[in-house]
Design a protein around this motif. Structure first.
Motif, PDB file in Angstrom:
ATOM      1  N   LYS A 131      -0.243  14.643  -3.840  1.00  0.00           N
ATOM      2  CA  LYS A 131       0.323  13.754  -4.870  1.00  0.00           C
ATOM      3  C   LYS A 131       1.329  14.080  -5.383  1.00  0.00           C
ATOM      4  CE  LYS A 131      -4.019  11.275  -5.533  1.00  0.00           C
ATOM      5  NZ  LYS A 131      -4.577  10.206  -6.431  1.00  0.00           N
ATOM      6  N   LYS A 132       1.967  13.042  -5.864  1.00  0.00           N
ATOM      7  CA  LYS A 132       3.267  13.390  -6.750  1.00  0.00           C
ATOM      8  C   LYS A 132       3.283  14.444  -7.391  1.00  0.00           C
ATOM      9  CE  LYS A 132       6.007  10.597 -10.011  1.00  0.00           C
ATOM     10  NZ  LYS A 132       6.167   9.252 -10.885  1.00  0.00           N
ATOM     11  N   GLU A 242      -7.558  14.419 -19.167  1.00  0.00           N
ATOM     12  CA  GLU A 242      -7.620  12.964 -19.603  1.00  0.00           C
ATOM     13  C   GLU A 242      -8.055  12.782 -21.001  1.00  0.00           C
ATOM     14  OE1 GLU A 242      -9.372  10.853 -16.028  1.00  0.00           O
ATOM     15  OE2 GLU A 242      -7.404  11.632 -14.782  1.00  0.00           O
ATOM     16  N   SER A 265       5.754  14.269 -12.363  1.00  0.00           N
ATOM     17  CA  SER A 265       4.445  14.532 -12.052  1.00  0.00           C
ATOM     18  C   SER A 265       3.531  13.532 -13.127  1.00  0.00           C
ATOM     19  CB  SER A 265       3.853  15.863 -12.105  1.00  0.00           C
ATOM     20  OG  SER A 265       2.482  15.848 -11.753  1.00  0.00           O
ATOM     21  N   ASP A 266       2.419  13.088 -12.863  1.00  0.00           N
ATOM     22  CA  ASP A 266       1.423  12.435 -13.808  1.00  0.00           C
ATOM     23  C   ASP A 266       1.563  13.657 -14.926  1.00  0.00           C
ATOM     24  OD1 ASP A 266       1.372  11.274 -11.393  1.00  0.00           O
ATOM     25  OD2 ASP A 266      -0.909  11.527 -11.102  1.00  0.00           O
ATOM     26  N   TYR A 269      -1.108  16.351 -15.052  1.00  0.00           N
ATOM     27  CA  TYR A 269      -1.072  17.252 -13.933  1.00  0.00           C
ATOM     28  C   TYR A 269       0.354  18.257 -13.604  1.00  0.00           C
ATOM     29  CZ  TYR A 269      -5.549  14.736 -13.090  1.00  0.00           C
ATOM     30  OH  TYR A 269      -6.736  14.437 -13.097  1.00  0.00           O
ATOM     31  N   PRO A 368      -6.384   7.344  -8.913  1.00  0.00           N
ATOM     32  CA  PRO A 368      -5.699   7.822  -9.870  1.00  0.00           C
ATOM     33  C   PRO A 368      -6.545   9.424 -10.107  1.00  0.00           C
ATOM     34  CG  PRO A 368      -7.348   6.455 -10.860  1.00  0.00           C
ATOM     35  CD  PRO A 368      -7.211   6.057  -9.398  1.00  0.00           C
ATOM     36  N   ARG A 370      -7.438  13.826  -9.437  1.00  0.00           N
ATOM     37  CA  ARG A 370      -7.446  14.477  -8.101  1.00  0.00           C
ATOM     38  C   ARG A 370      -8.935  14.947  -7.782  1.00  0.00           C
ATOM     39  NH1 ARG A 370      -1.470  16.017  -8.006  1.00  0.00           N
ATOM     40  NH2 ARG A 370      -0.983  14.618  -9.543  1.00  0.00           N
TER      41      ARG A 370
END
Ligand code: HEM
Ligand code: HEM
Length: 403
Positions: A131-132, A242, A265-266, A269, A368, A370
């Motif tokens: 992921k990003k 979160e 990145s998010d 993360y 959304p 991981r």
């Protein structure tokens, strides 16, 4: 002589050498920047939790180094010619104990490499490491996987025994069905319209320099991207992100050690919650795993070795070729299609779609977070593919060996 006197004498005798070594090191370091480089390579932060699972990447790297080193030794005796390849390996097997072990290590090294690279892929897939901002790391990884498969299949042709000859025949037969320029591709690989001496020379060249010349810089790119974004690790390093308050998150970002935060990145993360040192912590775990695997390869090379069938005989039409085990699922899929579809669909369309989907994974997965259980949209198809490949391999073993 008293202990104290002895150590004083030793210090006096070695001082000039210690001084000379220090001066030489300073001279080299000023010009090459060795110390800075070693610091850059060794001192960085990595995620602490799940660290043993992250040793699969470095194990893949060490196994590729094993292939390159043993491959170079094989070149000392292997003769890439249809009249002498088998003879040279037969000589090695019978009269050169060291050569036979090296050959065994090259073959078992390849087998272990396929397992470990597969596990590394599964690990990065399950942890959503693609992921990003690590999408390109994943894509480079898929290309690396294809290169390694290519090295496996071209290597299998080199002994020029029965198995190798018929593998080369089947592969170059199938290539002709490649859309648009299949026939030309077949001629290039065979070195003519028929199998012949040039065929072995071509596959030898592809195996020992063409594919490695692409593989090695791509590994460099894979590792450079890894350093740029830092190791993501897995969800266990981001537990609670979160629910984190803005203030806590800002504090975590501000106190992150290089190479974090991974940007873009998010936010949750960008930095693992729990960090450790690459050296010595991760390097120790990586070394234990890699050393264990190399030891296993060595033991298999000594105990089992690498087989050599009878020399290639194009006239032996009753010979039933069995593919290398890592191509068993593909072999099984082929026989399940009706004759007319077998090659176009079984070799190009289904594997082609599979590879394209694999490359596109980072862009198809819009979930959304991981955690694998929060990404059933990708985990379920992924699990299905792995089980399907295992099932096909089992069917192939059953068909080929009448179990
Ligand atoms: C020649 C083959 C390869 C080598 C030498 C290699 C090496 C590495 C190393 C040393 C790492 C860091 C440690 C780890 O996470 O295990 C890594 C990470 C990674 N690799 Fe590979 N790899 C290879 C093939 C692949 C393949 C086939 C894929 C997937 C298709 C892949 C995808 C990734 C990803 C996404 C990461 C980032 C992991 C993270 O940040 O959590 N690699 N690789
Ligand atoms: C990821 C990299 C590589 C893989 C997966 C690989 C795999 C293989 C395999 C499966 C074989 C057949 C072994 C057998 O059936 O006996 C083979 C043979 C061979 N490989 Fe490689 N190889 C790799 C890299 C290299 C490199 C870099 C070189 C040269 C520097 C090399 C040189 C050779 C030679 C000379 C043979 C023929 C000798 C023999 O069959 O025992 N390989 N390789």
């Amino acid at each position: 002589m008293a202990d104290q006197q002895r150590s004083q004498l030793a210090a006096r005798l070695t001082r000039p050498f210690a001084g000379l070594m220090a001066t030489t090191y300073r001279w080299v370091d000023e010009r090459l920047g060795v110390t800075d480089l070693v610091h850059q390579l060794l001192y960085e932060a990595v995620p602490r939790r799940g660290a043993w699972a992250y040793s699969l990447g470095s194990a893949t790297l060490i196994l590729i180094v094993n292939q390159i080193v043993t491959g170079m030794f094989l070149l000392w005796t292997y003769v890439p010619s249809t009249t002498e390849a088998w003879e040279s390996l037969n000589f090695t097997e019978r009269h050169d104990e060291f050569g036979a072990i090296v050959r065994g290590m090259h073959l078992w090294g390849a087998y272990v490499l396929f397992v470990v690279i597969g596990l590394h892929m599964v690990r990065t897939f399950v942890s959503g490491s693609y992921k990003k901002p690590r999408e390109l790391n994943w894509i480079v990884g898929v290309v690396l996987f294809l290169m390694v498969l290519g090295l496996g299949i071209t290597g299998a042709m080199l002994p020029w025994d029965q198995a190798a000859y018929w593998t080369a025949t089947v592969v170059t037969h199938v290539i002709a069905y490649f859309p648009i320029f299949g026939t030309q591709l077949q001629e290039i690989l065979r070195g003519g319209t028929q199998m012949g001496p040039a065929t072995l020379t071509r596959f030898f060249a592809i195996h020992i320099w063409l594919l490695p010349a692409i593989l090695v810089p791509l590994i460099g790119l894979h590792l450079a991207l890894l350093r740029r974004h830092g190791e993501h690790g897995s969800w266990v390093n981001y537990e609670g992100v979160e629910e984190e308050t803005e203030a806590d998150r800002a504090h975590r970002m501000a106190h992150a050690e290089a190479p974090y935060p991974a940007l873009p990145s998010d936010p949750g993360y960008a930095v693992p919650v729990d960090l450790d040192e690459f050296f010595p912590s991760q390097v120790f775990k990586d070394s234990v795993v890699s050393f264990g695997l190399v030891l296993l390869i060595f033991v298999m090379a000594v105990v089992v070795g690498a087989p050599l069938e009878r020399a290639a005989n194009p006239a032996a039409l009753n010979y039933v070729p069995t593919p290398e085990w890592f191509f068993l699922p593909l072999d099984q899929m082929l026989v399940q299609f009706p004759q007319a579809w077998m090659i176009p669909v079984g070799v190009f369309i289904v594997p082609g779609i599979g590879t394209t989907l694999l490359i596109l994974v980072p862009f198809l997965d819009r979930t959304p977070g991981r955690e694998p259980w929060r990404r059933p949209e990708v985990m379920v198809p992924g699990l299905f593919v792995v089980l399907f490949l295992i099932f096909e391999a089992m069917l192939a073993v059953n068909r080929l060996f009448n179990l």
